[in-house]
Design an enzyme around this catalytic site. Sequence first.
Site, PDB file in Angstrom:
ATOM      1  N   LYS A  79       0.853  -1.207   0.000  1.00  0.00           N
ATOM      2  CA  LYS A  79       0.000   0.000   0.000  1.00  0.00           C
ATOM      3  C   LYS A  79       0.880   1.245   0.000  1.00  0.00           C
ATOM      4  O   LYS A  79       1.899   1.291   0.689  1.00  0.00           O
ATOM      5  CB  LYS A  79      -0.899  -0.023   1.242  1.00  0.00           C
ATOM      6  CG  LYS A  79      -1.900   1.128   1.309  1.00  0.00           C
ATOM      7  CD  LYS A  79      -2.800   1.016   2.544  1.00  0.00           C
ATOM      8  CE  LYS A  79      -3.805   2.149   2.624  1.00  0.00           C
ATOM      9  NZ  LYS A  79      -4.654   2.060   3.832  1.00  0.00           N
TER      10      LYS A  79
ATOM     11  N   SER B 149      -9.737   2.066   3.097  1.00  0.00           N
ATOM     12  CA  SER B 149      -8.886   2.813   2.206  1.00  0.00           C
ATOM     13  C   SER B 149      -7.895   1.945   1.443  1.00  0.00           C
ATOM     14  O   SER B 149      -7.342   2.386   0.435  1.00  0.00           O
ATOM     15  CB  SER B 149      -8.099   3.865   2.997  1.00  0.00           C
ATOM     16  OG  SER B 149      -7.235   3.231   3.939  1.00  0.00           O
TER      17      SER B 149
ATOM     18  N   SER C 152      -9.908  -0.265   7.354  1.00  0.00           N
ATOM     19  CA  SER C 152      -9.388  -0.229   5.987  1.00  0.00           C
ATOM     20  C   SER C 152      -8.691  -1.491   5.487  1.00  0.00           C
ATOM     21  O   SER C 152      -8.310  -1.542   4.317  1.00  0.00           O
ATOM     22  CB  SER C 152      -8.426   0.932   5.826  1.00  0.00           C
ATOM     23  OG  SER C 152      -9.165   2.105   5.668  1.00  0.00           O
TER      24      SER C 152
HETATM   25  N1  GLN Z   1     -13.213   4.342   6.583  1.00  0.00           N
HETATM   26  C1  GLN Z   1     -12.447   4.804   7.707  1.00  0.00           C
HETATM   27  C2  GLN Z   1     -12.036   6.238   7.499  1.00  0.00           C
HETATM   28  O1  GLN Z   1     -12.321   6.792   6.479  1.00  0.00           O
HETATM   29  C3  GLN Z   1     -11.281   3.920   7.944  1.00  0.00           C
HETATM   30  C4  GLN Z   1     -10.055   4.287   7.219  1.00  0.00           C
HETATM   31  C5  GLN Z   1      -8.895   3.441   7.599  1.00  0.00           C
HETATM   32  O2  GLN Z   1      -9.028   2.431   8.287  1.00  0.00           O
HETATM   33  N2  GLN Z   1      -7.719   3.857   7.174  1.00  0.00           N
HETATM   34  O3  GLN Z   1     -11.445   6.833   8.374  1.00  0.00           O
END
Ligand code: GLN
Length: 486
Positions: free
Chosen positions: A86, A161, A185
């Site tokens: 990532k 994400s 995420s």
């Molecule tokens: N969907 C969550 C956010 O937008 C989680 C994001 C994440 O885990 N990096 O913060």
Amino acid sequence: MPPATLNLETLTIAEARSAVLSGSVTASALAAQHYDRIAAVDPQINSFLALTRDRAILQAAKVDQAVKSGDTSTLGPLAGVPIGIKDVLVMQSAPSTAGSLILKGYHPPYDATAVAKLEAAGAILLGKLNCDEFAMGSSNENSAYGPVHNPRALDRVPGGSSGGSAASVAAGLCVASLGTDTGGSIRQPAAFCGVVGVLPTYGRVSRYGLIAFASSLDRVGPFTRSVADAATMLEVLAGPDTLDATASTQPVASYATDAAKPVAGLKIGVPEEYFGEGLNPEIRAAIEKSLDALKAQGCSIHKVSLPHTKYAVPTYYVICTAEASSNLSRMDGVRFGLRSEHSNTLANMYRESRDEGFGPEVKRRILLGTYVLSAGYYDAYYRKAQQVRTLLTRDFLTAFAEVDAIVCPVTPTPPWKLGEKTDDPIQMYLEDIYSVAASLAGICGISVPCGTTADGLPIGVQILAKHFDESTMFRVGSAIESAQQF
Ligand code: GLN
């Protein structure tokens, strides 16, 4: 001998490694096959932001040399296995944008610990994977480099994400990948793309070299095609790190061995708050089937209550935005990446660089985070959220006094269509309802495929276990996986 043609869509770590060690395919040929497939398939998916071919070729040659010499004793558990990273994790000399324009052109001078550990275990690092900007999002539509498409349904989101990390594994572009999970995420995109994703306990894996979103929540973890593979990956990744004071010194268990142990006698908790209104009926049915499979293997099922669950989403969005607003202050146009050309004073240069470099979601969160930390509102929002975070953690500790693991949905809905929720951030945030409480509590979790909807969209089941009890989490995950027919 021509290289063996392996099925890249289903290949597991164990299969890839043994194919390389047996000489039926070289690590170089396996990497080349993956690069060919990326060239053919990824234009539709958009999961890779950069390829690190030179580094992959060198590493593959090293593995091939060891195999050729007959001395494979030095080869680690990921020898020859093609893996994607990532883009929030830094890799020396490779572009690391975190999905943001503000880091365009940034080539970090070092490796993240997780990245270095994979390579030391023999992995072939293929490249950097698309993600929501600074890991903020649930759909991978917040990347400055375009959205990622779900390989199981190209008009749908892959989740976020770590959408690129999930999609690349699902599409057969790498055997496994690294993602990060701050509020879901890893688990949510794993569920949306039909692969396995692990949220390790906070501190289990070093965060050194991770471009921070919310430091008290950020975790690094693997995406794989099987629970056994995830256990193998975590065994490589876990452990202390002199470069990260929050990386735990707790001994690392033999996850791969533990994952294969029978589950008979384990107590499984089912939290009523995770099965209420808003849960898609097909997801509910798939989770119930998973629970039946556990029962059939000798687990007992118990109702548990996590009474503060309804506060988890607002608590998470106060804490993560507060931390993000502080972490992102380092993106000032001076040290990394983009510097605005439309300014003539220092103060203007900061302002313009941040204005040009950050996307709308990141700006929204910096504003929110700055607000909840401001003198007049700190007590009302930030301090209150920290207090509720303690209550959410206690909910889990109370439940884990009674049960060994908790089984629940990962997401309330299957993957939605691209563009469907982009105009309504609150709708998007509510999708995190089943993932953020475990993030705030610091416990571990895994998302395992457990079926599909009538439309063929993947469904994941979430297994949560107490701090540093990844072994039990993997055991339950394997038991559910083994009962699946795909
Ligand atoms: N969907 C969550 C956010 O937008 C989680 C994001 C994440 O885990 N990096 O913060």
